[in-house]
Design a protein around this motif. Structure first.
Motif, PDB file in Angstrom:
ATOM      1  N   ASN A  71       0.819  -1.201   0.000  1.00  0.00           N
ATOM      2  CA  ASN A  71       0.000   0.000   0.000  1.00  0.00           C
ATOM      3  C   ASN A  71       0.854   1.252   0.000  1.00  0.00           C
ATOM      4  O   ASN A  71       2.079   1.191   0.185  1.00  0.00           O
ATOM      5  CB  ASN A  71      -1.054  -0.013   1.118  1.00  0.00           C
ATOM      6  N   HIS A  78      -5.052   6.891  -1.885  1.00  0.00           N
ATOM      7  CA  HIS A  78      -4.544   5.733  -1.162  1.00  0.00           C
ATOM      8  C   HIS A  78      -4.641   4.521  -2.084  1.00  0.00           C
ATOM      9  O   HIS A  78      -5.722   4.205  -2.586  1.00  0.00           O
ATOM     10  CB  HIS A  78      -5.383   5.510   0.098  1.00  0.00           C
ATOM     11  N   GLN A 111     -13.489   2.995   2.614  1.00  0.00           N
ATOM     12  CA  GLN A 111     -12.825   4.260   2.960  1.00  0.00           C
ATOM     13  C   GLN A 111     -12.378   5.022   1.715  1.00  0.00           C
ATOM     14  O   GLN A 111     -11.578   5.959   1.807  1.00  0.00           O
ATOM     15  CB  GLN A 111     -11.635   4.004   3.895  1.00  0.00           C
TER      16      GLN A 111
ATOM     17  N   ILE B  34      -9.444   2.491   8.134  1.00  0.00           N
ATOM     18  CA  ILE B  34      -8.702   1.235   8.135  1.00  0.00           C
ATOM     19  C   ILE B  34      -7.208   1.562   8.203  1.00  0.00           C
ATOM     20  O   ILE B  34      -6.619   2.051   7.245  1.00  0.00           O
ATOM     21  CB  ILE B  34      -9.135   0.312   6.970  1.00  0.00           C
ATOM     22  N   HIS B  36      -3.409   0.177   9.883  1.00  0.00           N
ATOM     23  CA  HIS B  36      -2.678  -0.941  10.484  1.00  0.00           C
ATOM     24  C   HIS B  36      -1.265  -0.535  10.879  1.00  0.00           C
ATOM     25  O   HIS B  36      -0.665   0.342  10.251  1.00  0.00           O
ATOM     26  CB  HIS B  36      -2.572  -2.104   9.490  1.00  0.00           C
ATOM     27  N   LYS B  38       2.558  -1.407  10.820  1.00  0.00           N
ATOM     28  CA  LYS B  38       3.406  -2.236   9.967  1.00  0.00           C
ATOM     29  C   LYS B  38       4.134  -3.263  10.815  1.00  0.00           C
ATOM     30  O   LYS B  38       4.646  -2.934  11.885  1.00  0.00           O
ATOM     31  CB  LYS B  38       4.451  -1.355   9.274  1.00  0.00           C
ATOM     32  N   ASN B  71       0.017   3.164   8.743  1.00  0.00           N
ATOM     33  CA  ASN B  71      -0.643   3.881   7.664  1.00  0.00           C
ATOM     34  C   ASN B  71      -1.979   3.231   7.315  1.00  0.00           C
ATOM     35  O   ASN B  71      -2.283   2.134   7.781  1.00  0.00           O
ATOM     36  CB  ASN B  71       0.267   4.070   6.445  1.00  0.00           C
ATOM     37  N   GLY B  72      -2.753   3.974   6.541  1.00  0.00           N
ATOM     38  CA  GLY B  72      -4.063   3.474   6.182  1.00  0.00           C
ATOM     39  C   GLY B  72      -4.861   4.517   5.442  1.00  0.00           C
ATOM     40  O   GLY B  72      -4.290   5.466   4.898  1.00  0.00           O
ATOM     41  N   VAL B  73      -6.183   4.325   5.439  1.00  0.00           N
ATOM     42  CA  VAL B  73      -7.038   5.225   4.667  1.00  0.00           C
ATOM     43  C   VAL B  73      -8.267   5.605   5.486  1.00  0.00           C
ATOM     44  O   VAL B  73      -8.845   4.781   6.197  1.00  0.00           O
ATOM     45  CB  VAL B  73      -7.398   4.600   3.288  1.00  0.00           C
ATOM     46  N   HIS B  78      -5.185   9.307   2.535  1.00  0.00           N
ATOM     47  CA  HIS B  78      -4.108   8.438   2.969  1.00  0.00           C
ATOM     48  C   HIS B  78      -3.514   9.018   4.252  1.00  0.00           C
ATOM     49  O   HIS B  78      -3.083  10.176   4.267  1.00  0.00           O
ATOM     50  CB  HIS B  78      -3.033   8.374   1.877  1.00  0.00           C
TER      51      HIS B  78
END
Ligand code: MG
Ligand code: MG
Lengths: 189, 189
Positions: A71, A78, A111, B34, B36, B38, B71-73, B78
């Motif tokens: 990602n 994103h 999202q 969402i 997470h 790493k 990181n995520g969205v 982002h």
């Protein structure tokens, strides 16, 4: 220079993951995108700390990943994707996917992230970007007794062929641009 | 219920990372975002495959991470951040940061991702969202012989206090919303 294995230039022994990693390195070097592969999740149980040298992990176990492989961010979008290589020529078997990956893709889509798979038909030397919505559609149809794979013809129709690029190898941002152009078009209808 | 250590409710023995992980679990359960953490990157050298039981990693080494922790969205944005806890009360020492994290933050900003740190002043029981642009400013000033830390007063002025939430613990999306509101405002001026 062709290799002795006779593979095409775009596919001489590099795995799809190696190609994608090369693309990511190229993209970040040009400030085009910042995308990373997630490290393999590992449960560390026992670590040795020898004097004057690096710590050594002596006991650890592989954990189930809860996301997809890659990602990052591209022009404010994103991006989240999984890389899959198949030896099949006629279809992409859904057995390549795991339930947790599908769940993660659905979460990313909720999202408004760009979620897709990069799928390579190794014997054909063709690599595609397939948006997750198509994959997920087949996934649920399969659970209702539908077919266990996505036909190559459908991939060819719905997905975007990823062009080969000397440095980026699989130049997947070109395909992402097509997804974005389509999104814009849909908004402007 | 207050604990015997006398810590405040919002800070009873949970590390910042545990709190953020709790927030992420809460957010995904509500389809709010969402995000997470790493996995720790590990170089695997030797793996044992015993019969009838899980593979055991027998030799592996810690690798330098090339990104930030999370990181995520979120609503199409982002988000990318690093979590930092300090025992300091009066400033955030820049020695908490690594060069590669700064580089990564700059790359994320170039791609229009939201880049920030979540910094907790542990003795004060206060947790802030500080946008990377301020951090990076101090980072380069330090390299020019400037101060080695960001004063608490500056953090208080520039950053957003993250409210405590019973389930999410550090409810950092509330602070992200303030960043986004400010971005909108700047666009509309
Ligand atoms: Mg994969
Ligand atoms: Mg950290």
């Amino acid at each position: 220079t062709p290799t002795s294995s006779g593979k095409s230039y775009s596919n001489r022994g590099m795995t799809l993951e190696e190609d994608i990693n090369a693309a990511n390195t190229y993209y970040v070097s040009r400030d085009m995108a910042i995308v990373h592969k997630k490290p393999t999740p590992v449960q560390i149980v026992n670590v040795d700390y020898p004097k004057r040298s690096a710590a050594v992990i002596k006991e650890a176990y592989f954990k189930q990943a809860s996301t997809t492989d890659y990602n990052g961010v591209y022009k404010g979008y994103h991006v989240d994707f999984e890389a899959k290589e198949t030896k099949n020529k006629t279809s992409f078997p859904l057995s390549n996917m795991h339930e947790h990956q599908i769940t993660h893709m659905e979460q990313v889509m909720k999202q408004k992230g760009l979620s897709f798979i990069i799928v390579r038909f190794a014997p054909l030397g063709e690599t595609f970007l397939l948006e997750s919505k198509y994959l997920i559609d087949y996934w649920y149809k399969q659970q209702d007794g539908g077919r266990k794979s996505i036909p190559y013809s459908i991939v060819k129709e719905k997905a975007y062929l990823i062009p080969f690029h000397f440095q980026a190898r699989v130049d997947y941002l070109k395909a992402v641009d097509k997804v974005l152009a389509k999104l814009e078009e849909d908004v402007n209808v």
